[in-house]
Each structure stands twice: as C-alpha cells, then as structure tokens.
Design a protein around this motif. Structure first.
Motif, short mmCIF file in Angstrom:
data_model
loop_
_atom_site.label_atom_id
_atom_site.label_comp_id
_atom_site.label_asym_id
_atom_site.label_seq_id
_atom_site.Cartn_x
_atom_site.Cartn_y
_atom_site.Cartn_z
N SER A 120 6.62 -3.10 13.92
CA SER A 120 7.50 -3.90 13.06
C SER A 120 7.49 -3.37 11.63
O SER A 120 8.54 -3.26 10.98
CB SER A 120 7.05 -5.37 13.06
N LEU A 121 6.31 -3.02 11.14
CA LEU A 121 6.20 -2.43 9.80
C LEU A 121 6.92 -1.09 9.76
O LEU A 121 7.62 -0.77 8.78
CB LEU A 121 4.73 -2.26 9.42
N HIS A 122 6.76 -0.30 10.81
CA HIS A 122 7.42 1.00 10.88
C HIS A 122 8.94 0.84 10.85
O HIS A 122 9.65 1.63 10.20
CB HIS A 122 6.99 1.73 12.15
N ALA A 123 9.45 -0.18 11.53
CA ALA A 123 10.91 -0.40 11.57
C ALA A 123 11.44 -0.79 10.20
O ALA A 123 12.56 -0.43 9.83
CB ALA A 123 11.24 -1.49 12.59
N LEU A 124 10.63 -1.53 9.42
CA LEU A 124 11.06 -1.93 8.07
C LEU A 124 11.01 -0.75 7.10
O LEU A 124 11.79 -0.70 6.15
CB LEU A 124 10.17 -3.05 7.55
N SER A 125 10.08 0.17 7.35
CA SER A 125 9.91 1.39 6.54
C SER A 125 9.85 1.14 5.04
O SER A 125 10.55 1.79 4.26
CB SER A 125 11.05 2.39 6.84
N PRO A 126 9.00 0.18 4.58
CA PRO A 126 8.86 0.03 3.13
C PRO A 126 8.09 1.21 2.55
O PRO A 126 7.46 1.98 3.28
CB PRO A 126 8.04 -1.26 3.01
N GLU A 127 8.15 1.35 1.24
CA GLU A 127 7.46 2.46 0.58
C GLU A 127 5.96 2.38 0.85
O GLU A 127 5.34 1.32 0.72
CB GLU A 127 7.71 2.40 -0.93
N GLY A 128 5.38 3.48 1.26
CA GLY A 128 3.95 3.53 1.54
C GLY A 128 3.57 3.10 2.94
O GLY A 128 2.39 3.07 3.29
N SER A 129 4.55 2.78 3.77
CA SER A 129 4.24 2.27 5.10
C SER A 129 3.59 3.32 5.99
O SER A 129 2.75 3.00 6.84
CB SER A 129 5.51 1.73 5.78
N GLU A 130 3.96 4.60 5.82
CA GLU A 130 3.38 5.65 6.65
C GLU A 130 1.87 5.74 6.47
O GLU A 130 1.12 5.96 7.43
CB GLU A 130 4.03 7.01 6.33
N MET A 131 1.43 5.54 5.24
CA MET A 131 -0.01 5.58 4.98
C MET A 131 -0.70 4.38 5.64
O MET A 131 -1.79 4.51 6.22
CB MET A 131 -0.27 5.57 3.47
N LEU A 132 -0.07 3.21 5.58
CA LEU A 132 -0.63 2.03 6.23
C LEU A 132 -0.69 2.19 7.74
O LEU A 132 -1.65 1.78 8.39
CB LEU A 132 0.19 0.78 5.86
N LEU A 133 0.33 2.84 8.31
CA LEU A 133 0.36 3.09 9.75
C LEU A 133 -0.73 4.07 10.15
O LEU A 133 -1.34 3.94 11.22
CB LEU A 133 1.74 3.63 10.17
N SER A 134 -0.97 5.07 9.28
CA SER A 134 -1.98 6.09 9.60
C SER A 134 -3.39 5.51 9.56
O SER A 134 -4.33 6.13 10.07
CB SER A 134 -1.87 7.26 8.62
N ILE A 135 -3.54 4.34 8.96
CA ILE A 135 -4.83 3.64 8.98
C ILE A 135 -4.89 2.68 10.17
O ILE A 135 -5.86 2.67 10.93
CB ILE A 135 -5.04 2.85 7.67
N SER A 136 -3.83 1.89 10.35
CA SER A 136 -3.83 0.81 11.34
C SER A 136 -3.86 1.30 12.78
O SER A 136 -4.68 0.83 13.59
CB SER A 136 -2.60 -0.09 11.13
N PHE A 137 -2.96 2.24 13.11
CA PHE A 137 -2.83 2.65 14.51
C PHE A 137 -4.13 3.31 15.03
O PHE A 137 -4.60 2.99 16.13
CB PHE A 137 -1.64 3.60 14.68
N PRO A 138 -4.75 4.22 14.27
CA PRO A 138 -6.02 4.81 14.76
C PRO A 138 -7.12 3.76 14.95
O PRO A 138 -7.95 3.90 15.85
CB PRO A 138 -6.37 5.81 13.67
N VAL A 139 -7.15 2.73 14.09
CA VAL A 139 -8.15 1.67 14.27
C VAL A 139 -7.93 0.96 15.60
O VAL A 139 -8.88 0.66 16.33
CB VAL A 139 -8.11 0.65 13.11
N VAL A 140 -6.66 0.68 15.94
CA VAL A 140 -6.35 0.03 17.21
C VAL A 140 -6.80 0.91 18.38
O VAL A 140 -7.43 0.43 19.34
CB VAL A 140 -4.84 -0.26 17.32
N VAL A 141 -6.50 2.20 18.31
CA VAL A 141 -6.88 3.13 19.38
C VAL A 141 -8.41 3.19 19.51
O VAL A 141 -8.96 3.11 20.62
CB VAL A 141 -6.31 4.53 19.10
#
Length: 395
Positions: A354-375
């Motif tokens: 959902s955050l990726h779909a919104l693509s706010p500024e800085g979201s890629e960095m937040l995704l690079s933290i969140s997704f690996p933690v989930v994995v």
C-alpha cells in the motif's frame, strides 16, 4: 498474473505440502517463501505484479475467515481481556516504542525521519502466525496458541487504522489529532465488528434453511468475502468484519445440535482452500520481496527484528501479569513464546505494498527496511517456534 502462472504456483504449493514431512522443524511458509525468492529470478515469474489489492481483496478474507471460523468462541471468552489489550493499547504502545527504536537505530545507517520510523513500526506491528499455530498447538500449551491466534485476527484491523492515520500524516494529507484518531479507530473497528456480526448471524440462520451441503459451502464464501467487501464499501474494517462473521458462525454452530454436520461440509471445502491461498500468498511474498533484499541494511534489519521481539515480550508479559495470575517464571515463558510466535506476514506485506502504491517521497527507503524485516521474521521466527516450544516446555 495470468491463469497459467496461478496454476504453476499452485502446483509448487501442492508439491511442497505433499513432500514436506517435517512441518515442525521447517514450516511450510518458510519453504514457500524461499522458493518464491528463487522464482523471482526466472523471467516468467518475475513479471508477476503483486499489488496490495491482490493481497487484501483476494487472500486476506479467505485466510482470516478460516482462522476465525476454526477459533473456539470459548477460547475467545477465556482470553478476551488479554486479546483486547494486546490488539489495541498494546499494539499502539508497540508501534510507538518500536518507532523510537527504528528512528534511533536507523539514523546510524540511513536518513530516516521520526514519522518515517513510526510508519515502519506500524507496518511491522501486526502478526501473522500461520506457520506457528499448528506447532504451538502440538508442542506448547494450547492456551498460548489461542492467544497468538486470537491476537493476530484482531490486531490486523487495528494495524490498518494506525497505518492509515500515519501514512496520511506522512504524505501531508492530514495532521494528527488524538481525539480524531480515537474517533476514527472506534468507528472503523466497531463498525467492522457490527457488520461482521450481522452478516454472520443472518447467514448462520440461512445455513439451517439450506440443507444441501454444497449450498452451505457457497453461503460460507458469501460470509467470508461478502462481509469483508460490504464493510469496506461503507468505510469500516473489512478485516474485523470477516473475523466477526467467522466467529459468529462458529458460535452459532456450537449452539446447534447439528454442529458436526455443518462443520464437516464447510471444513471439507475450506481445508482445501486455505493451503491453496497460503501457497499462493507466500510464494508471491517471496517474488515481491526480492527487489528490496539486495539493497537492505541487514545489520539494521536484524536490530529492528530482535528489538521488536524484545518490546513485544515486555508488553505481553505486562498484559499477562495483569490478567493471568501465573507464577512469574511460568508467565515469562508464556510471554516469550507468544512474543516469538508473533511473526510478521500477510498484513505487513499488504501495508508495504500500500505504501509502495502511494509512492510518497522516501518510501523506497522505508520499503527497503520493512520488507527485509518481514522476510527475516518469517524465516527466523518460524524456524525457532518448535525448538523454543519444546525447550521452554521441558524446562
């Protein structure tokens, strides 16, 4: 995602479920996740676009309905205060404290704002113990499994509200107001529960009219997905609506003299649907996660994962201390198992997408933290559930 890709993914899931004889030591979701990561390197599967709508609209209602329908209402009454505390106040406290940790630790590796850190924490707070429940039921006290399972069903609704408010602030679309947040939380949560209870009650009465088993199964599909989408249509929690509908149906069945008759028909169907949905969703999580794994700061990811388990342990221990009067050592053991089994999964992935779909500024960095933690959570915590359950149970 085309039909052929779906069939091939289901075939992979079938093979894994069929040949995996050590579901305790190597839980199936972990195997599927790793296979999904491998598939992402094949052009045919890497082209699959995993969106938040696929996860939320197709997979979540079915998975949540099965969990709720199979969850004993007696267990809900037994652990009600604990589940309510962990899924509301406990979850908000968890997000707040974890957000501060992410901000403090993240600042050593990346340029992250406090609000961005809070958003990461909101993504990582919901739990998804699919790979842990069956192991806990066999290796640990069944009450621990009930708490983990019940909390995960309810806190999904809380997580969506918390995430929605934080992402609105992050994108500048709204400002935080405590009473506004509280009002929205109560409206979305209680509204979702009300819709689900109404759906579940009406459909549970209709089941008695429908004597043909195939039609009863059709009705259960209507309950699972109808309650979800009806609630979402009027702006309340579809997650909690589906959970409430499943619990209501289970409650009605428990108070009829034909419970076995009704459950046999529905279980025969949903016991096939659930592993099919799980096969697809964990394979897709692996495929979707791969792009963020290469750019991850793994030391930061590891710090966040174990910090989240530690914070969760303190919160769970405190809640159990209030509502369960066990000896301190026994309470600590239970709290640790509940904390470790709080694995991140489907709901966290939905929030990430959902955050990726919104693509706010800085979201890629937040995704690079969140997704690996989930994995990492899915792999490390899932693999640790059985040995920890046995060790603490024997200790």
């Amino acid at each position: 995602m085309n039909v052929t890709q779906v069939i091939l993914l289901l075939l992979i899931g079938y093979i894994v479920f069929t040949i995996d004889k050590k579901k305790k030591n190597v839980p199936i979701p972990v195997v599927l996740l790793i296979i999904g990561i491998g598939l992402s390197f094949l052009p045919y599967f890497s082209s699959i676009e995993v969106t938040e709508k696929i996860i939320y609209d197709i997979f979540l209602p079915g998975i949540l309905f099965v969990s709720a329908y199979e969850f004993s209402t007696k267990a809900l009454r037994r652990h009600g205060p604990v589940l309510a505390a962990l899924s509301t106040v406990g979850m908000v406290v968890m997000a707040l404290v974890l957000g501060i940790v992410v901000y403090a630790a993240g600042g050593l590796f990346v340029n992250i704002s406090l609000l961005g850190a809070m958003l990461v924490a909101a993504i990582l707070t919901p739990t998804d113990p699919v790979s842990a429940i069956s192991v806990l039921e066999e290796a640990a006290d069944e009450h621990i499994a009930e708490v983990v399972d019940g909390e995960s069903m309810i806190n999904d609704g809380t997580s969506v509200v918390l995430f929605t408010v934080l992402v609105g602030i992050y994108t500048g679309e709204e400002s935080f107001q405590f009473f506004g947040f509280l009002g929205e939380f109560l409206y979305v949560s209680l509204g979702g529960v009300a819709v689900g209870l109404l759906f579940g009650w009406i459909c549970s009465k209709a089941v008695h009219i429908t004597h043909h088993r195939d039609y009863q199964v059709m009705l259960s599909i209507i309950i699972a997905y109808g309650a979800f989408h009806a609630a979402e249509h009027i702006g309340v929690s579809g997650v909690l609506a589906t959970v409430a509908a499943g619990l209501m149906l289970s409650y009605e069945f428990e108070h009829t003299n034909k419970e076995d008759h009704y459950r046999e028909a529905l279980s025969g169907f949903w016991n096939v649907v659930e592993p099919s949905l799980l096969s697809l969703v964990f394979l897709l999580i692996g495929i979707a996660a791969t792009t963020t794994l290469a750019s991850a700061h793994w030391l930061l990811v590891t710090i966040i994962l174990f910090a989240s388990i530690g914070i969760r342990f303190l919160i769970v221990s405190g809640v159990l201390g209030i509502f369960h009067k066990h000896r301190e050592l026994e309470r600590k053991k239970q709290a640790f198992l509940v904390s470790w089994a709080g694995i991140r999964g489907t709901m966290s992935v939905f929030l990430i997408l959902s955050l990726h779909a919104l693509s706010p500024e800085g979201s890629e960095m937040l995704l690079s933290i969140s997704f690996p933690v989930v994995v990492l959570s899915l792999i490390i915590q899932s693999l640790g559930v059985y040995p920890l359950s046995k060790w603490l149970g024997d200790g």
